[in-house]
Design an enzyme around this catalytic site. Structure first.
Site, PDB file in Angstrom:
ATOM      1  N   HIS A   1      -7.342  -0.724  11.860  1.00 12.95           N
ATOM      2  CA  HIS A   1      -6.685   0.245  12.737  1.00 12.95           C
ATOM      3  C   HIS A   1      -7.001  -0.241  14.151  1.00 12.95           C
ATOM      4  O   HIS A   1      -8.125  -0.108  14.622  1.00 12.95           O
ATOM      5  CB  HIS A   1      -7.297   1.623  12.443  1.00 12.95           C
ATOM      6  CG  HIS A   1      -6.957   2.697  13.407  1.00 12.95           C
ATOM      7  ND1 HIS A   1      -6.250   3.810  13.032  1.00 12.95           N
ATOM      8  CD2 HIS A   1      -7.232   2.862  14.710  1.00 12.95           C
ATOM      9  CE1 HIS A   1      -6.110   4.609  14.080  1.00 12.95           C
ATOM     10  NE2 HIS A   1      -6.698   4.067  15.113  1.00 12.95           N
TER      11      HIS A   1
ATOM     12  N   ASP B   1       1.762   5.776   6.605  1.00 12.50           N
ATOM     13  CA  ASP B   1       0.595   6.422   7.205  1.00 12.50           C
ATOM     14  C   ASP B   1       0.648   7.932   6.915  1.00 12.50           C
ATOM     15  O   ASP B   1       0.310   8.754   7.766  1.00 12.50           O
ATOM     16  CB  ASP B   1       0.533   6.153   8.717  1.00 12.50           C
ATOM     17  CG  ASP B   1      -0.827   6.525   9.313  1.00 12.50           C
ATOM     18  OD1 ASP B   1      -1.752   6.851   8.542  1.00 12.50           O
ATOM     19  OD2 ASP B   1      -0.956   6.488  10.552  1.00 12.50           O
TER      20      ASP B   1
ATOM     21  N   HIS C   1      -2.833   8.683   3.149  1.00 13.05           N
ATOM     22  CA  HIS C   1      -4.086   9.445   3.149  1.00 13.05           C
ATOM     23  C   HIS C   1      -3.916  10.594   2.168  1.00 13.05           C
ATOM     24  O   HIS C   1      -3.033  11.420   2.335  1.00 13.05           O
ATOM     25  CB  HIS C   1      -4.393   9.971   4.549  1.00 13.05           C
ATOM     26  CG  HIS C   1      -4.566   8.886   5.569  1.00 13.05           C
ATOM     27  ND1 HIS C   1      -5.782   8.293   5.815  1.00 13.05           N
ATOM     28  CD2 HIS C   1      -3.676   8.257   6.376  1.00 13.05           C
ATOM     29  CE1 HIS C   1      -5.641   7.348   6.744  1.00 13.05           C
ATOM     30  NE2 HIS C   1      -4.368   7.310   7.106  1.00 13.05           N
TER      31      HIS C   1
ATOM     32  N   ASP D   1      -9.717   2.441   8.187  1.00 17.04           N
ATOM     33  CA  ASP D   1      -8.620   3.172   8.848  1.00 17.04           C
ATOM     34  C   ASP D   1      -9.001   4.617   9.148  1.00 17.04           C
ATOM     35  O   ASP D   1      -9.679   5.282   8.374  1.00 17.04           O
ATOM     36  CB  ASP D   1      -7.358   3.163   7.991  1.00 17.04           C
ATOM     37  CG  ASP D   1      -6.209   3.838   8.724  1.00 17.04           C
ATOM     38  OD1 ASP D   1      -5.944   3.457   9.869  1.00 17.04           O
ATOM     39  OD2 ASP D   1      -5.599   4.766   8.152  1.00 17.04           O
TER      40      ASP D   1
ATOM     41  N   HIS E   1      -0.052   2.509   2.749  1.00 16.62           N
ATOM     42  CA  HIS E   1      -0.886   3.228   3.722  1.00 16.62           C
ATOM     43  C   HIS E   1      -0.654   4.727   3.610  1.00 16.62           C
ATOM     44  O   HIS E   1       0.235   5.288   4.248  1.00 16.62           O
ATOM     45  CB  HIS E   1      -0.556   2.750   5.143  1.00 16.62           C
ATOM     46  CG  HIS E   1      -1.536   3.239   6.171  1.00 16.62           C
ATOM     47  ND1 HIS E   1      -1.808   2.540   7.321  1.00 16.62           N
ATOM     48  CD2 HIS E   1      -2.312   4.343   6.223  1.00 16.62           C
ATOM     49  CE1 HIS E   1      -2.706   3.196   8.041  1.00 16.62           C
ATOM     50  NE2 HIS E   1      -3.022   4.307   7.394  1.00 16.62           N
TER      51      HIS E   1
ATOM     52  N   HIS F   1      -0.147  -0.030  11.027  1.00 14.83           N
ATOM     53  CA  HIS F   1       0.766   0.738  11.893  1.00 14.83           C
ATOM     54  C   HIS F   1       0.917   0.199  13.316  1.00 14.83           C
ATOM     55  O   HIS F   1       0.459   0.794  14.275  1.00 14.83           O
ATOM     56  CB  HIS F   1       0.374   2.228  11.928  1.00 14.83           C
ATOM     57  CG  HIS F   1      -1.098   2.518  12.039  1.00 14.83           C
ATOM     58  ND1 HIS F   1      -1.911   1.949  12.990  1.00 14.83           N
ATOM     59  CD2 HIS F   1      -1.890   3.332  11.285  1.00 14.83           C
ATOM     60  CE1 HIS F   1      -3.135   2.405  12.825  1.00 14.83           C
ATOM     61  NE2 HIS F   1      -3.161   3.233  11.813  1.00 14.83           N
TER      62      HIS F   1
ATOM     63  N   ASN G   1      -1.442   8.860  15.764  1.00  9.53           N
ATOM     64  CA  ASN G   1      -2.219   7.750  16.284  1.00  9.53           C
ATOM     65  C   ASN G   1      -1.999   6.534  15.393  1.00  9.53           C
ATOM     66  O   ASN G   1      -2.324   6.589  14.218  1.00  9.53           O
ATOM     67  CB  ASN G   1      -3.701   8.128  16.299  1.00  9.53           C
ATOM     68  CG  ASN G   1      -4.536   7.051  16.940  1.00  9.53           C
ATOM     69  OD1 ASN G   1      -4.016   6.226  17.675  1.00  9.53           O
ATOM     70  ND2 ASN G   1      -5.824   7.050  16.648  1.00  9.53           N
TER      71      ASN G   1
END
Lengths: 212, 424, 324
Positions: B181, B307, B64, B154, B62, B234, B280
């Site tokens: 998510h 994340d 980004h 997500d 996970h 998460h 978040n």
């Protein structure tokens, strides 16, 4: 050191007592114990001086009809009360009294650290056309009186403003003189403390100096 | 490519139950041998890794990477290098880029950028819905064909239960997980941090634990209904952990992950409006942290995933409400795992490697997480005892948004090896 | 012993000590007199430049601050921005830098985001006064409420004060809670649970869900304005219903065992949270609050302005130690 004392002349009168003020002035660095104190005026001498001051104030104002007294916080307020009482006993007239705290008119507010506590200002009468006599304990640099004159002008337009002080210790920084003086003292580099019983528990004028 | 021999390391491979001192030989990009007293073949490079831990390369399912769209915050290349520096050899890139990774061209672009980076392997995750708008299913077949390993919206929850159901059903054809998510948008609306005493004091709009748990429960029910594989991203609350534990007991096809920050920090970190503590799902309470740790211990939570959410510094340099959610995580995950979980007595070292490598690889069926003969030679070597202090300015990531700056962590990554080649 | 001081900024009451709060209230006393003079002006802040930076519409607070500034002879500039067209965060950082570059002395800021005042204070050397940040704090309102309560009772210590209405979204409520608790009052909140923050009891306040119970318990009611948009956001069914269940009416007050002091930070929704007869009644001190507002703000400006930065810094350190 000497300059420092002079600069603190205004703030000195705002402490609870003159002695605590010295303790707050860290420049004295613990030589507190070696302070030497000499009494200039005792209680009886102060009473005598105030008696004379009260007569001269009435003289200055040409009677009590248009007279008003404004004491400067803190000890000037007590002295003005006493003078008023003396006048009342002698002349049978109730002279209007006011109190002024000049903190908001000080010229050194930008350079002092934490803000000084602001005392009460109370002038419960119209000063227009009166002879207002400012009463204070010590006249020194003249800066307090300058501030008091500015503040008084914001309350109205007296026909005359006078200045009565218990002690004039000279060393002026502004062209200001008292009309009525209880005692003149020449004390460069020393401190003059005025104690009044209402605030300090006893009446005295003392000369304080740091001994070698 | 020359063979590579790692000599004398403490080898930990949960996939084979290996936990002993030994040597590891790699050749042609594959694991050649794992045992004691291996001798180096002709022309092999030899690294003495005595006293160091040798484990299957870490897998972060996970992250980004912001490319395309916000290359000022991160690119596929800088993210892949940050991953390598953190001991990761495989990472899964979420599709909430700009434009969204919802078609084969976009997936192909990520794959190509990942290969060019020559660092950690980058596996794209495709979008569940076109534009992640939660309306029409993306073309899963095309995404998978181009290289995607799973699907997720997500960044956004799949609000429509119907869409989630359809995605789970459709995913059965491809054998991929549908990762959600979990967030009820009506309970979340305008929230900036966990709803609790701290949010009440700070005057920030709270996000209740129920916002997550409602969707966790729904996804479990839909996984049960469809038989599809729901992966829950998460997880942050005790309620979520308990729902998943019961679902797994009943044999429902769900997997779940938790982040290092959710097993380390509480909402107290938001004190003083630190925007680096704004994430978040939000940082929760002490009891939730304990539940996440329990979940990682008993396997309710399969994987630790970072994340990793890079943000350009100026976007975090804002008032709390206005700052974006998320922190970078690739370069602090192993250290936090070692300090908080292993030294903290929650997991053994092999269990940590399971949660950071073997198990996450299994979630997306990645060729990773094992040192078995013939496996891809993706290996991490780290000194578990070494201490270091987090200095965000030294991150390989383009972004420095972390609440862990100045924190002392354990575990210095010595080598990261991808396909038998040193990438860090 | 260092005399009490406020330090560089006024961001909220949570971080102030009881001694600092008393300093402000005591300092406000002499400033009440200045506003009673024919010439309502003292030269204290002559030459100081103050920017009133309002990212949210406000009439009362801004005017009250402006009066306070003008009566202290400061030069003021008003900047209003609704923050709708520009992104708030960018504006705030850039505004901070621009203000700093213009060598201003103080900033009074209202902002829709909680924590915004602190954000600004950490980025500029000028003094920052929080005139309301999001749903966090509105310290000058809290202080003027404290002053008004103190004017009417011998002491705040031991008083029972209930804050009524939308506590969830209210910065006034938070500042009041901190200030009252620090000065020794017992504090309660009353409202529908949908308008109470989660875990509010954790701050040390009682919770009443019925206004009748709150009235029976209290010496003082501080009735908050019900933001009309709360209804459209679904927190309460209707204003009519709110008045019926939570409105402070004469009938409800008359049923109380003792006379209550009634405060309201304004502007009032008559017939919603408060009945007109209560607002205009003998126990209402709503207009004294407005008068006191100017005195409290003068006191704050006086206490924060000027002074050598080094001394102010030293005082700030002492404050921090004192607050532990």
């Amino acid at each position: 050191m000497r300059v420092c004392i002079a600069r603190r002349s205004i703030s000195q009168r705002h402490g609870v007592s003159a002695l605590t003020d010295v303790a707050a002035a860290s420049n004295f660095r613990g030589d507190m114990g070696s302070m030497h104190t000499r009494t200039l005026l005792d209680s009886a001498a102060i009473a005598k001086a105030l008696e004379r001051i009260s007569r001269e104030i009435v003289e200055l104002a040409g009677g009590t009809e248009h007279l008003a007294l404004v004491g400067i916080q803190r000890r000037g307020v007590e002295l003005a009360e006493r003078v008023a009482k003396l006048i009342s006993q002698r002349e049978g007239a109730d002279v209007p009294r006011g109190a002024m705290d000049i903190t908001l008119y000080r010229d050194d507010l930008q350079t002092v650290g934490p803000r000084p506590i602001v005392g009460e200002t109370r002038i419960p009468f119209d000063i227009d056309g009166l002879c207002v006599v400012i009463v204070d304990d010590v006249l020194y640099t003249g800066r307090t009186v300058r501030a008091a004159l500015d503040q008084l002008a914001d309350f109205g337009r007296p026909c005359r403003i006078g200045l009565a002080v218990l002690v004039d210790r000279g060393e002026r920084e502004l062209p200001i003189q008292a009309d009525i003086i209880g005692e003149s003292v020449n004390a460069p580099g020393k401190r003059v403390d005025v104690l009044v019983s209402e605030v300090d528990g006893r009446d005295a004028v003392e000369l304080v100096e740091a001994s070698e | 490519m020359k063979p590579l021999l790692l000599k004398g390391g403490h080898i930990v491979d949960p996939s084979q139950g290996y936990d002993a001192v030994g040597d590891l030989l790699m050749a042609e990009g594959r694991i050649e041998a794992l045992s004691k007293g291996l001798s180096a073949p002709d022309g092999a490079d030899v690294l003495d890794v005595t006293g160091k831990v040798v484990a299957p390369g870490l897998v972060d399912i996970h992250v980004h990477l912001r490319e395309p769209g916000r290359e000022d915050a991160e690119t596929v290349a800088t993210g892949a290098h940050a991953a390598a520096a953190g001991g990761f050899t495989s990472i899964c890139a979420m599709p909430n880029t700009d434009p969204v990774t919802d078609n084969q061209a976009a997936v192909g672009f990520i794959v190509k950028q990942g290969e060019a980076a020559e660092a950690a392997r980058v596996y794209p995750i495709g979008a569940i819905s076109i534009g992640q708008r939660g309306e029409h299913l993306a073309e899963f077949g095309e995404l998978i064909h181009a290289g995607a390993v799973g699907v997720s919206d997500d960044g956004h929850p799949v609000v429509s239960s119907h869409l989630m159901r359809t995605a789970l059903e459709y995913s059965l054809t491809f054998g991929i997980p549908v990762a959600d998510h979990c967030e009820d948008p009506t309970l979340f609306e305008g929230g900036a941090m966990h709803e609790g005493l701290v949010s009440s004091r700070l005057g920030l709009k709270g996000i209740p634990a129920a916002a997550e748990e409602i969707m966790v429960a729904r996804n479990i029910m839909l996984a049960e209904l469809t038989g599809g594989h729901a992966h829950l991203l998460h997880m942050s609350t005790r309620g979520s952990v308990e729902l998943i534990r019961r679902a797994k007991d009943r044999g429902i096809n769900v997997t779940a992950e938790a982040t290092p920050h959710h097993f380390t920090l509480t909402d107290d970190a938001c004190e003083d409006y630190d925007t680096n503590a704004k994430m978040n799902p939000p940082l929760r309470e002490q009891d939730d942290v304990a539940a996440v740790r329990e979940g990682l211990k008993d396997g309710t939570l399969d994987a630790i995933a970072t994340d990793h959410a890079p943000h350009h510094y100026e976007t975090k340099e804002r008032d709390f409400d206005d700052a974006p959610f998320g922190i970078v995580g690739l370069e602090t995950a192993l250290g936090l795992g070692l300090v908080e979980l292993v030294e903290g007595g929650v997991l053994t070292l092999p269990e940590l490697i399971t949660r950071m490598s073997t198990a996450p690889a299994r979630v997306y069926d990645l060729p990773a997480g094992s040192l078995a003969r013939g496996a891809q030679a993706d290996v991490v070597v780290f000194d578990a005892a070494a201490r270091w202090t987090v200095d965000p300015q030294r991150f390989r990531s383009k972004s420095h948004n972390t609440p862990f700056a100045g924190r002392e962590l354990a575990g210095k990554v010595e080598y990261t090896i991808v396909g038998g080649r040193l990438v860090f | 012993m260092t005399p009490p001081s406020l330090g560089k900024d006024l961001l909220g009451l949570e971080k102030l000590t009881a001694e600092q709060i008393r300093l402000v209230l005591d300092t406000a006393e002499p400033f009440k007199e200045v506003s009673e003079r024919a010439i309502k002006k003292v030269p204290t802040l002559r030459g100081k430049t103050i920017v009133n930076l309002f990212f949210e519409a406000s009439t009362r607070t801004r005017i009250s601050f402006e009066f306070a500034q003008k009566r202290l002879s400061a030069d003021t500039v008003n900047i209003s921005s609704t923050g709708s067209s520009v992104q708030k965060g960018e504006t705030l950082v850039d505004t901070a830098r621009n203000l700093e570059a213009m060598r201003i002395d103080m900033v009074v800021m209202r902002h829709p985001s909680s924590g915004a005042a602190k954000f600004l204070a950490e980025r500029i050397r000028s003094n920052v006064i929080n005139a309301g940040d999001g749903q966090h704090e509105h310290p000058t309102q809290g202080l003027l409420d404290l002053l008004t309560i103190r004017d009417n009772f011998d002491a705040i210590d031991g008083l029972k004060v209930c804050i009524c209405g939308d506590i969830l979204h209210s910065r006034v409520a938070r500042s009041n809670i901190w200030g009252l608790l620090k000065l020794g009052a017992e504090v309660a909140v009353c409202g529908p649970q949908s308008l109470l923050p989660r875990g509010i009891e954790g701050l040390g306040v009682q919770v009443f869900h019925r206004i009748e119970q709150a009235i029976e318990w209290s010496d003082v009611l501080n009735i908050l304005r019900l933001q009309l948009e709360r209804m459209s956001a679904g927190y309460i069914p209707s204003l009519r219903e709110y008045y019926r269940v939570f409105g402070v009416t004469m009938e409800r007050l008359e049923a109380a065992p003792k006379d209550l002091l009634i405060l309201h930070p304004g502007p009032m929704n008559r017939g919603v949270e408060i009945d007109s007869r209560v607002a205009d009644g003998p126990h209402s001190v709503i207009l004294s609050q407005v008068t006191n507002g100017v005195a409290v703000r003068m006191a704050i400006l006086y206490l924060l302005a000027g002074g050598e930065p080094a001394l102010a810094e030293a005082a700030k350190r002492t404050n921090r130690e004192g607050a532990e």
